[in-house]
Design an enzyme around this catalytic site. Sequence first.
Site, short mmCIF file in Angstrom:
data_model
loop_
_atom_site.label_atom_id
_atom_site.label_comp_id
_atom_site.label_asym_id
_atom_site.label_seq_id
_atom_site.Cartn_x
_atom_site.Cartn_y
_atom_site.Cartn_z
CD GLU A 414 -2.78 -0.86 2.43
OE1 GLU A 414 -2.83 0.43 3.14
OE2 GLU A 414 -3.73 -1.69 2.78
C1 NOJ Z 1 -4.31 1.36 5.48
C2 NOJ Z 1 -5.48 0.35 5.32
O1 NOJ Z 1 -5.00 -1.07 5.12
C3 NOJ Z 1 -6.28 0.59 4.14
O2 NOJ Z 1 -7.43 -0.41 4.20
C4 NOJ Z 1 -6.68 1.97 4.20
O3 NOJ Z 1 -7.49 2.41 2.99
C5 NOJ Z 1 -5.47 2.79 4.12
N1 NOJ Z 1 -4.67 2.45 5.14
C6 NOJ Z 1 -5.58 4.33 4.00
O4 NOJ Z 1 -6.02 4.64 5.20
#
Ligand code: NOJ
Length: 553
Positions: A414
């Site tokens: 991410e």
């Molecule tokens: C981490 C989380 O895993 C994800 O689900 C979320 O959208 C992002 N942070 C952004 O807040």
Amino acid sequence: MLPRCAFSVCHVLVLVLCLSSAEDFDWTKNDHGSFYYGTFPAGFSWGAGSSAYQTEGAWDKDGKGLSIWDVFSHKKGKIQQNDTGDSSCEGYHKFKDDVSLMKELKLNHYRFSISWPRIIPTGIKSDHINEKGIQYYDELINHLLESKITPIVTLYHWDLPQVLQEKYGGWQNITMVNHFNEFANLCFERFGNRVKNWITFNNPWSVAVEGYETGEHAPGLRLRGTGAYRAAHHIIKAHAKVWHSYDTQWRAKQKGLVGISLSGDWGEPVDISNQKDIEAAERYVQFYLGWFATPIFHGDYPQVMKDFIGRKSVQQGLGTSRLPTFSPQEKSYIKGTCDFLGIGHFTTRYITQKSNPSGRSSGSYFTDRDLAELVDPRWPDPGSEWLYSVPWGFRRLLNFVKTQYGNPMVYVTENGVSEKMLCTELCDDWRIQYYKDYINEMLKAIKDGANVKGYTAWSLLDKFEWDEGYSERFGLYYVDFRNKNKPRYPKASVQFYKRIISSNGFPNQREVENWRRKAVETCSSSNQLLAAARRKSKDHAEMPKVWPVHDEV
Ligand code: NOJ
């Protein structure tokens, strides 16, 4: 100055910094702020991500059971504007459209999660398996593979079956380990012939702290000082058990990998000449990423967590530490249970030492750390209150992972930036800037020797952003949530990311500047189309389903 949609209220201290942050680590010497033109290693995997509760919708369709997020979001006052994920992006029905968007981007991988209660409605495998849920994921996986997109599948992205919460107290209870293991084995059995990259847990820090300590997230418990540590303890054991299950029962045949996705902000000392600040910044990272990574790579919690929580527990008159302990057998069972490490990273904090008198009160995860978090007001913060764009922190974090954990194989699972709901503007210049700079810092980290194999832009679509509801948009694609068809529209960042992917990096300044200019030019026509669709929706109930993605810029 980056465009801002709304003023964010800072809940961290703000510090005007005159410090240079460049000289304290060798690997950043002389090039802080400079852009590095070059390409990624051959075979580097580019992707985008999502999670089940955030995008699927269909919360009560085809035999799905309730998750803790279904229940939590239906309680008044828990989510911004009382939004829920009931329909969200309707990903459950529109997955084929979404795979087309991925093809358009030429993604190498797509990261999504499996909703546990969609395939095991009560969470207990012996109760019932929901074949319709299995069928949905079967079709998604097949469709991805037909499109030459590798699925990276998360088993737990926060949507615990509600029955397990009610019956056992969720992650407070050790019985979760076996239930989760059975769910994971079912996934390996049904999907493992096609899925080769598994992530056990997504961001367990958030599950533990926000789910069981602050109560901002489901299940909304406020077990201050103990709840987060206990939840984390069971999650780490559950992760290890699933890794061992895969290793002994499935690996030889399926030949896949099992990792975990940990999130970590970088913590930089406010004053790099002050030993106390240096130690406080180290503590910040150890209490965040190290809390989970150290047991998994080295067999036990970071020494600094054991010392601080142990000492405070004694001062509070407790007989044992609030941080649970692993037995010697458990330590060796947990150590080394990671074929690759997923890293979710968004932002950085400056850290300074701040003693919290422990007194006789119960303490908390936050006060246990004895530190204060600060931000530089010059850091851009276009969307989420907590998310400041600090690209150089990413390189430092990746180097920290390299040195602390023996340079493991890393997938960035991410990374991305949001904007506030009020921005319906598709020309997300600030997101282009964020991706450009963060991806560049990742490239520098690879040049430093970090073993990063892939990158996942977060997220493919705008989606349900947990307690923030739909008020924060992380997507490369804009989703019109007011339209029941949930049409998707490309933001300018789609074009920019696509160019990074097709060039496998940043070829030269002229080209990169050109991509940016063209992406921003193209999006103004998308803006007009979105505005026209909006006008039309006022006159007609029927709306376009998916907006065509511009092929060439
Ligand atoms: C981490 C989380 O895993 C994800 O689900 C979320 O959208 C992002 N942070 C952004 O807040």
